[in-house]
Design a protein around this motif. Sequence first.
Motif, PDB file in Angstrom:
ATOM      1  N   ASN A   1    -119.089 -38.318  74.058  1.00  0.00           N
ATOM      2  CA  ASN A   1    -119.916 -37.563  75.004  1.00  0.00           C
ATOM      3  C   ASN A   1    -119.466 -36.125  75.196  1.00  0.00           C
ATOM      4  O   ASN A   1    -120.256 -35.274  75.627  1.00  0.00           O
ATOM      5  CB  ASN A   1    -119.924 -38.261  76.362  1.00  0.00           C
ATOM      6  N   TYR A   2    -118.217 -35.796  74.875  1.00  0.00           N
ATOM      7  CA  TYR A   2    -117.748 -34.436  75.146  1.00  0.00           C
ATOM      8  C   TYR A   2    -118.518 -33.390  74.342  1.00  0.00           C
ATOM      9  O   TYR A   2    -118.619 -32.234  74.756  1.00  0.00           O
ATOM     10  CB  TYR A   2    -116.252 -34.311  74.875  1.00  0.00           C
TER      11      TYR A   2
ATOM     12  N   ARG B   1    -121.524 -33.250  74.159  1.00  0.00           N
ATOM     13  CA  ARG B   1    -122.746 -32.986  74.917  1.00  0.00           C
ATOM     14  C   ARG B   1    -122.547 -31.929  75.998  1.00  0.00           C
ATOM     15  O   ARG B   1    -123.524 -31.533  76.648  1.00  0.00           O
ATOM     16  CB  ARG B   1    -123.249 -34.267  75.570  1.00  0.00           C
ATOM     17  N   THR B   2    -121.326 -31.512  76.240  1.00  0.00           N
ATOM     18  CA  THR B   2    -121.086 -30.445  77.212  1.00  0.00           C
ATOM     19  C   THR B   2    -121.877 -29.212  76.791  1.00  0.00           C
ATOM     20  O   THR B   2    -121.786 -28.779  75.636  1.00  0.00           O
ATOM     21  CB  THR B   2    -119.587 -30.107  77.274  1.00  0.00           C
TER      22      THR B   2
ATOM     23  N   THR C   1    -122.283 -35.161  81.202  1.00  0.00           N
ATOM     24  CA  THR C   1    -122.203 -35.337  79.751  1.00  0.00           C
ATOM     25  C   THR C   1    -122.695 -36.725  79.350  1.00  0.00           C
ATOM     26  O   THR C   1    -123.307 -36.891  78.289  1.00  0.00           O
ATOM     27  CB  THR C   1    -120.777 -35.106  79.225  1.00  0.00           C
TER      28      THR C   1
END
Length: 387
Positions: free
Chosen positions: A132-133, A135-136, A339
Amino acid sequence: MKTLNVGMIGAGFMGKAHSLSFAAMPMFFWPAPAIPVRKMVADVTEEAAAEAAKRLGFELYTADWREVVEHPDIDVIDIVTPNNSHAEIAIAAAKAGKHIICEKPLARDAAEAKAMLDAVEAAGVKHMVAFNYRRTPAVALAKKYIEEGAIGGILNFRGTYLQDWSADPNSPLSWRFQKAVAGSGALGDIGTHVIDYARYLVGEIDEVMAETKTWIRERPVQTSGVDKLGTVKGSANAEKKPVDVDDEFISLLRFSNGAVGSIEATRNGWGRNNFLTFEIHGTLGSLYFNYENRDELQVFFANDPADRRGFRTIYTGPAHPYGDGLWPIPALGIGYGETKIIETYEFFKAIAEDSEVSPNFRDGYRIAQISDAILESAAKQQWVKVG
């Protein structure tokens, strides 16, 4: 509007994060590609599962994950369990025709990851691994600048993920310190996020040269089944058992496009909380990002006039990737939850539109190959080609 019923297996910290994203995604991204319905949750006991259903908003619960996979009304299986169960659950879910999102790392090693990839491709279901990082919004903005050629050809990538939650030798021997369950230590737990950044932003990694260390070789036996990431301490006099995974690794990288780089990760870096960073140098500029300041991207463009050169701070907001779905003012602040909300949006959009998901199990398999190569390189003390 289309709804998709979610069956979640596991109800710990990541279960909370995923449940929040299912509830909130339509609030942020409207019209939503599909509405997530929290249908059924599985946990280790009936009592724990019942409590999880109430706390996380699921209609049904069970202590047997197979009931979730086999339930005819479930469309999406969400795997938020320790690493050693990912393959069995994902393969069963694929055979049952369910779309799958699985927490990272995809598996304990490349062989398991390949079996999972083969299963989802044979079944024709959508599949995502939850890095998910990336998606920042600031990270997606960095990707945009790179693809536009704003910093020219990539020369170098430096990535770190530094934490201190296990630096205390009295942090208990959770599953994260056991190779049979986790596969690897800091490498699989947090280092794979840096590897994902490197592949997402720069390109494929062909070869690695690595060093690994296990600084704390035994830890107190964990007395509960819940992993608290170091917030619960064992007694110094408690029974201790060996740690058989890495606490730290450092690796040099060679990319297929000619760029070079380095990555490192540790869970023993006192004073570092969630210090996930990258710095990228190109022929026309540089980029720097630190997740602890996740609204900010530091950029330097070499074509600026000489009297104006220097790193500038761009605060992400509505004008940047995903910004129009989040908050109306730049630097108003996003968190870990956002995120995950963006991740859920991308996954449900791919299902609704029948498009490819990224990162998917093929990415997870490649990252597992890179991780295996890092461990092999550290053992052999030589450069190792990936795959």
